[in-house]
Design a protein around this motif. Structure first.
Motif, PDB file in Angstrom:
ATOM      1  N   ARG A  67       0.826  -1.111   0.079  1.00 19.90           N
ATOM      2  CA  ARG A  67      -0.042  -0.018   0.188  1.00 19.90           C
ATOM      3  C   ARG A  67       0.763   1.145   0.089  1.00 19.90           C
ATOM      4  NH1 ARG A  67      -3.679  -2.796   4.148  1.00 19.90           N
ATOM      5  NH2 ARG A  67      -5.686  -3.573   2.845  1.00 19.90           N
ATOM      6  N   ARG A  68       2.003   1.308   0.521  1.00 23.87           N
ATOM      7  CA  ARG A  68       2.921   2.346   0.381  1.00 23.87           C
ATOM      8  C   ARG A  68       3.777   2.270  -0.794  1.00 23.87           C
ATOM      9  NH1 ARG A  68       4.240   0.560   5.906  1.00 23.87           N
ATOM     10  NH2 ARG A  68       6.258  -0.106   4.996  1.00 23.87           N
ATOM     11  N   ALA A  69       4.265   1.118  -1.160  1.00 21.46           N
ATOM     12  CA  ALA A  69       5.291   0.809  -2.280  1.00 21.46           C
ATOM     13  C   ALA A  69       4.741   1.290  -3.684  1.00 21.46           C
ATOM     14  CB  ALA A  69       6.175  -0.558  -2.177  1.00 21.46           C
ATOM     15  N   MET A  70       3.631   0.645  -3.804  1.00 27.53           N
ATOM     16  CA  MET A  70       2.978   0.920  -5.098  1.00 27.53           C
ATOM     17  C   MET A  70       2.641   2.309  -5.634  1.00 27.53           C
ATOM     18  SD  MET A  70       2.898  -1.965  -6.696  1.00 27.53           S
ATOM     19  CE  MET A  70       1.486  -2.067  -7.765  1.00 27.53           C
ATOM     20  N   PRO A  71       2.177   3.028  -4.611  1.00 27.83           N
ATOM     21  CA  PRO A  71       1.866   4.687  -4.898  1.00 27.83           C
ATOM     22  C   PRO A  71       3.242   5.282  -4.993  1.00 27.83           C
ATOM     23  CG  PRO A  71       0.314   4.068  -3.324  1.00 27.83           C
ATOM     24  CD  PRO A  71       1.305   2.828  -3.502  1.00 27.83           C
ATOM     25  N   ALA A  72       4.144   4.994  -4.378  1.00 24.22           N
ATOM     26  CA  ALA A  72       5.428   5.457  -4.503  1.00 24.22           C
ATOM     27  C   ALA A  72       6.140   5.279  -5.831  1.00 24.22           C
ATOM     28  CB  ALA A  72       6.434   5.066  -3.263  1.00 24.22           C
ATOM     29  N   GLN A  73       5.538   4.470  -6.591  1.00 20.01           N
ATOM     30  CA  GLN A  73       6.230   3.907  -8.080  1.00 20.01           C
ATOM     31  C   GLN A  73       5.171   4.572  -9.018  1.00 20.01           C
ATOM     32  OE1 GLN A  73       9.227   3.035  -9.031  1.00 20.01           O
ATOM     33  NE2 GLN A  73       9.567   2.871  -6.730  1.00 20.01           N
ATOM     34  N   GLY A  74       4.149   5.266  -8.571  1.00 16.63           N
ATOM     35  CA  GLY A  74       3.276   5.938  -9.673  1.00 16.63           C
ATOM     36  C   GLY A  74       2.063   5.161  -9.621  1.00 16.63           C
ATOM     37  N   TRP A  75       1.829   4.259  -8.951  1.00 15.16           N
ATOM     38  CA  TRP A  75       0.740   3.358  -9.021  1.00 15.16           C
ATOM     39  C   TRP A  75      -0.482   3.940  -8.276  1.00 15.16           C
ATOM     40  CZ3 TRP A  75       0.470  -0.349 -12.831  1.00 15.16           C
ATOM     41  CH2 TRP A  75       1.637  -0.988 -13.192  1.00 15.16           C
ATOM     42  N   ARG A  76      -1.977   4.002  -8.849  1.00 14.34           N
ATOM     43  CA  ARG A  76      -3.039   4.460  -8.228  1.00 14.34           C
ATOM     44  C   ARG A  76      -3.967   3.312  -7.835  1.00 14.34           C
ATOM     45  NH1 ARG A  76      -7.948   5.214  -9.902  1.00 14.34           N
ATOM     46  NH2 ARG A  76      -7.525   4.949 -12.095  1.00 14.34           N
ATOM     47  N   LEU A  77      -4.394   3.285  -6.589  1.00 12.55           N
ATOM     48  CA  LEU A  77      -5.031   1.959  -6.174  1.00 12.55           C
ATOM     49  C   LEU A  77      -6.394   2.153  -6.855  1.00 12.55           C
ATOM     50  CD1 LEU A  77      -5.479  -0.309  -4.290  1.00 12.55           C
ATOM     51  CD2 LEU A  77      -6.386   1.120  -2.500  1.00 12.55           C
TER      52      LEU A  77
END
Length: 126
Positions: A67-77
């Motif tokens: 939940r932290r690492a994906m948005p940090a790489q530009g991914w949107r939940l």
């Protein structure tokens, strides 16, 4: 396009290996992986990538990480679903989607991570 490389096994036999098969370096750089898993395997090719990891940590720690690492790489939940089998996190980028599946087991957590490209405008909600 699939390419192959030749490797030599311990028995001295030459084997052909497809590029991207169980090759961590072929995984997209913006797709976070769990650091230091017990075991892992990979498959990556043009337009798609997949990883399976077994980790020692409980599923809540693994979910917190993604939940932290994906948005940090530009991914949107886009969606999160929880059921008896575990938790599914669905992420988007403009031309890609990613699925992170987290399932607790008796020795830790299983993680399946998949991403693929999608045609422009495909899969968007109305």
């Amino acid at each position: 396009m699939k390419t192959s490389t030749e490797t030599t096994s311990d028995s001295g036999r030459t084997q052909k290996r497809l590029a991207g098969v169980n090759d961590k370096s072929a995984m997209p750089r913006d797709l976070p992986l769990w650091p230091k898993p017990k075991t892992e395997t990979f498959s990556a090719g043009e337009g798609h990538a997949a990883a399976y990891q077994q980790v020692r940590q409980p599923s809540d720690s693994v979910l917190r990480y993604f939940r932290r690492a994906m948005p940090a790489q530009g991914w949107r939940l886009d969606q999160e679903r929880t059921g008896a089998g575990g938790t599914l996190l669905l992420y988007r980028k403009p031309n890609r989607i990613a699925r992170v599946e987290v399932v607790a087991d008796s020795t830790g957590t299983d993680v399946w991570l998949r991403s693929r490209t999608v045609p422009a405008g495909a899969g968007r909600r109305q």
